[in-house]
Motif scaffolding. Structure first.
Motif, PDB file in Angstrom:
ATOM      1  N   ALA A 362       0.836  -1.199   0.000  1.00  0.00           N
ATOM      2  CA  ALA A 362       0.000   0.000   0.000  1.00  0.00           C
ATOM      3  C   ALA A 362       0.871   1.250   0.000  1.00  0.00           C
ATOM      4  O   ALA A 362       2.030   1.228   0.451  1.00  0.00           O
ATOM      5  N   VAL A 363       0.311   2.356  -0.484  1.00  0.00           N
ATOM      6  CA  VAL A 363       1.035   3.633  -0.535  1.00  0.00           C
ATOM      7  C   VAL A 363       1.493   4.061   0.859  1.00  0.00           C
ATOM      8  O   VAL A 363       2.588   4.611   1.022  1.00  0.00           O
ATOM      9  N   VAL A 364       0.688   3.782   1.885  1.00  0.00           N
ATOM     10  CA  VAL A 364       1.075   4.197   3.244  1.00  0.00           C
ATOM     11  C   VAL A 364       2.417   3.608   3.660  1.00  0.00           C
ATOM     12  O   VAL A 364       3.128   4.198   4.492  1.00  0.00           O
ATOM     13  N   ASN A 365       2.794   2.459   3.088  1.00  0.00           N
ATOM     14  CA  ASN A 365       4.066   1.834   3.449  1.00  0.00           C
ATOM     15  C   ASN A 365       5.267   2.678   3.041  1.00  0.00           C
ATOM     16  O   ASN A 365       6.378   2.474   3.542  1.00  0.00           O
ATOM     17  N   ASN A 366       5.049   3.606   2.109  1.00  0.00           N
ATOM     18  CA  ASN A 366       6.143   4.444   1.622  1.00  0.00           C
ATOM     19  C   ASN A 366       6.111   5.861   2.181  1.00  0.00           C
ATOM     20  O   ASN A 366       6.849   6.733   1.720  1.00  0.00           O
ATOM     21  N   LEU A 367       5.248   6.106   3.179  1.00  0.00           N
ATOM     22  CA  LEU A 367       5.183   7.432   3.798  1.00  0.00           C
ATOM     23  C   LEU A 367       6.341   7.636   4.768  1.00  0.00           C
ATOM     24  O   LEU A 367       6.648   6.762   5.578  1.00  0.00           O
ATOM     25  N   ASP A 368       6.981   8.795   4.698  1.00  0.00           N
ATOM     26  CA  ASP A 368       7.971   9.164   5.706  1.00  0.00           C
ATOM     27  C   ASP A 368       7.280   9.735   6.939  1.00  0.00           C
ATOM     28  O   ASP A 368       7.508   9.282   8.048  1.00  0.00           O
ATOM     29  N   VAL A 369       6.449  10.753   6.728  1.00  0.00           N
ATOM     30  CA  VAL A 369       5.841  11.467   7.859  1.00  0.00           C
ATOM     31  C   VAL A 369       4.338  11.572   7.671  1.00  0.00           C
ATOM     32  O   VAL A 369       3.856  11.894   6.584  1.00  0.00           O
ATOM     33  N   MET A 370       3.597  11.303   8.748  1.00  0.00           N
ATOM     34  CA  MET A 370       2.145  11.457   8.772  1.00  0.00           C
ATOM     35  C   MET A 370       1.761  12.310   9.974  1.00  0.00           C
ATOM     36  O   MET A 370       2.222  12.064  11.085  1.00  0.00           O
ATOM     37  N   ILE A 371       0.918  13.310   9.747  1.00  0.00           N
ATOM     38  CA  ILE A 371       0.404  14.170  10.821  1.00  0.00           C
ATOM     39  C   ILE A 371      -1.026  13.736  11.137  1.00  0.00           C
ATOM     40  O   ILE A 371      -1.881  13.701  10.252  1.00  0.00           O
ATOM     41  N   LEU A 372      -1.289  13.424  12.410  1.00  0.00           N
ATOM     42  CA  LEU A 372      -2.581  12.881  12.828  1.00  0.00           C
ATOM     43  C   LEU A 372      -3.169  13.690  13.978  1.00  0.00           C
ATOM     44  O   LEU A 372      -2.454  14.406  14.672  1.00  0.00           O
ATOM     45  N   GLY A 373      -4.465  13.524  14.196  1.00  0.00           N
ATOM     46  CA  GLY A 373      -5.143  14.149  15.329  1.00  0.00           C
ATOM     47  C   GLY A 373      -5.499  13.105  16.373  1.00  0.00           C
ATOM     48  O   GLY A 373      -5.202  11.919  16.225  1.00  0.00           O
ATOM     49  N   ALA A 374      -6.166  13.546  17.455  1.00  0.00           N
ATOM     50  CA  ALA A 374      -6.579  12.624  18.509  1.00  0.00           C
ATOM     51  C   ALA A 374      -7.689  13.236  19.347  1.00  0.00           C
ATOM     52  O   ALA A 374      -7.708  14.446  19.580  1.00  0.00           O
ATOM     53  N   THR A 375      -8.607  12.387  19.800  1.00  0.00           N
ATOM     54  CA  THR A 375      -9.587  12.760  20.817  1.00  0.00           C
ATOM     55  C   THR A 375      -9.026  12.463  22.202  1.00  0.00           C
ATOM     56  O   THR A 375      -9.201  13.220  23.137  1.00  0.00           O
ATOM     57  N   GLU A 376      -8.348  11.323  22.313  1.00  0.00           N
ATOM     58  CA  GLU A 376      -7.678  10.920  23.551  1.00  0.00           C
ATOM     59  C   GLU A 376      -6.398  10.167  23.191  1.00  0.00           C
ATOM     60  O   GLU A 376      -6.345   9.497  22.153  1.00  0.00           O
ATOM     61  N   ILE A 377      -5.403  10.252  24.069  1.00  0.00           N
ATOM     62  CA  ILE A 377      -4.189   9.438  23.965  1.00  0.00           C
ATOM     63  C   ILE A 377      -3.929   8.885  25.358  1.00  0.00           C
ATOM     64  O   ILE A 377      -3.986   9.637  26.334  1.00  0.00           O
TER      65      ILE A 377
END
Length: 512
Positions: A362-377
């Motif tokens: 999948a394309v995600v396998n070749n991602l260097d950096v991903m910016i994500l959000g969160a409701t809780e961690i």
């Protein structure tokens, strides 16, 4: 039983079946078998164009208990899901399962159909609004199943999610079923989430408000996958599909978080020629992109690709030569739609190509950096983007778990306190994405790095960034807000949260 995250999971759930517990982000990979597809041959001279939705339902021989699917590229402007379900109800059909890639407030009419037994099951990657609230209260007969974007494609291709009829909202279709998303009054750009449905459903109906002579040009979904075409007055409201230009935040706190995030990316060593990047459409995420843009220009870096749901800001970076190409599963605004239409290096991708863990890459396998959000961690870096602080469903993974698993550096950007509640908690209400896939959390008060990433911890020691443990971040938040009371939930399971590989990472219980 408990899965590997310690979440209590039943061995069997009525209305869902036997449960496969989540065993780790990469524990369930290897050789897989894809399902057989039933295809009804078309003969020369046979017309595919039908007069009404009802005629299409009859031609597809839709029965009680069937599963019908829809894509969400029209987002909160979609008319097709409601239009089809209204006809299904009029025809007296019952026990229908709705497999919509996402569900929005515009789909509120589904609630009454859930109450009356027309709809008894829902599959979705994301849901918000009245339908999500109704499911949280236990109004759906069977537990909803929540997928990731890549996980939904996997489920369809494997046969875990069998679709009897796919109704594809088509901004443009020709008389033989060729579809594109870039022409017509409801143009939405790429149609990546509809592609697995088109390829694997038993029957496929294109519903369009821009029927053109054969052949359509360009073609995103080919005639070989489409059984019937129905022309209607309107498939959606463009105002709900796109919101003009998605804007970078002007909030000082959001900008502070974004600047620190760009410094983390720079310190990681990944910001070099060939850099690949994905960010969301939120104001802080776009601010990260703006700071990354400055660094790329300053250092003379050209990235390989940007990916995901694409905004006009990412298009601007591409047009300025900062990325060689774009992989686009969903256009978020008018500029992205126009770019996808006109630039050959702005490429569409299916949901399977984007994030399915059970394919050849999948394309995600070749991602260097991903910016994500969160409701809780939580303190183990597990992330919740499925339920709110009250336990009500208000989202879902979408591409969250897919991109976090694939990217070399998955960063959560969030304010430490939202709505007077701390974001960092002992234990998430619902786990959407496992902590093993999350590398860094950036807040305005400090940065926490997953202890697994000793390499990154060492690199960040050379900076002036406020790096601390996640427990220290939690304490700062609780000193500001106090410790929140635990949500009281019923024992009834209203939704199953599947990880991208089809194992169960968590369940959602009915709100009291």
């Amino acid at each position: 039983m408990k899965n590997i995250l310690g979440r209590e999971i039943p061995e069997f759930v009525e209305g869902y079946g036997k449960v496969k517990p989540f065993g780790g982000a990469f524990n369930n990979l290897g050789e897989v078998t894809k399902k057989e597809v039933r295809v009804k041959s078309a003969v020369p001279g046979e017309t595919k164009v039908l007069s009404t939705i009802r005629e299409a339902i009859e031609k597809c021989n839709l029965k009680d208990g069937a599963t019908i699917s829809f894509h969400h590229h029209l987002r909160n402007g979609d008319y097709v899901l409601n239009m089809v379900l209204e006809e299904v109800a009029k025809m007296g059909l019952k026990d229908i399962k709705v497999a919509a890639s996402s569900i929005f407030p515009v789909h509120a009419p589904m609630v009454e159909l859930m109450k009356s037994g027309v709809i008894t099951g829902v599959y979705a990657n994301y849901m918000s609004g009245p339908v999500a609230e109704a499911i949280s209260k236990g109004l759906l007969k069977n537990p909803a199943v929540m997928h990731t974007h890549g996980g939904r494609a996997r489920a369809i291709e494997s046969g875990d999610l069998h679709i009897d009829v796919a109704f594809i909202a088509a901004p443009t279709a020709d008389t033989y079923g060729n579809i594109n998303g870039v022409e017509g009054k409801a143009a939405c750009g790429t149609l990546g989430y509809a592609i697995p449905d088109a390829m694997y459903a038993d029957r496929v109906v294109a519903v369009t408000d821009n029927l053109v002579p054969y052949p359509a040009c360009p073609i995103d979904i080919q005639q070989e996958y489409v059984d019937y075409v129905v022309a209607v007055e309107s498939i959606g409201d463009p105002k709900g599909i796109v919101s003009g230009t998605t804007r970078i935040t002007k909030d000082p706190v959001g900008l502070k978080i974004a600047k620190m995030t760009s410094q983390v990316i720079e310190a990681s060593g990944l910001l070099k020629d060939g850099f690949s990047f994905q960010t969301g459409a939120g104001g802080t995420s776009l601010a990260v992109a703006a700071y990354v843009k400055e660094l790329m220009k300053k250092k003379g870096i050209q990235g390989s690709f940007a990916a995901g749901g694409v905004t006009g800001y990412i298009v601007e970076m591409f047009e300025e030569g900062l990325f060689r190409s774009i992989f686009d599963v969903q256009c978020f605004d008018l500029k992205a739609i126009e770019s996808y239409k006109n630039n050959k290096a702005h490429q569409g991708m299916s949901a399977s190509m984007y994030g399915n863990p059970h394919n050849r890459g999948a394309v995600v396998n070749n991602l260097d950096v991903m910016i994500l959000g969160a409701t809780e961690i939580d303190v183990d870096f597990n992330v919740n983007v499925t339920t709110g602080s009250n336990g009500v469903i208000m989202g879902g993974s979408g591409g969250h778990s897919d991109t976090a698993a694939g990217a070399k550096l998955a960063i959560i950007v969030t304010q430490l306190v939202k709505g007077r509640l701390p974001i960092v908690v002992d234990k998430c209400t619902t786990v959407t994405t496992p902590g093993e896939s999350i590398d860094v959390i950036v807040t305005e008060r400090g940065i926490a790095v997953n202890p697994r990433r000793t390499d990154l911890i060492e690199k960040l020691k050379t900076t002036n960034l406020p790096v601390m443990t996640i427990e220290e971040l939690k304490k700062i938040a609780e000193d500001m807000t106090g410790k929140p009371e635990k949500i009281q939930l019923d024992d009834e399971i209203v939704a199953i949260v599947e990880y991208r590989d089809g194992t169960v990472i968590d369940v959602v219980k009915k709100v009291k």
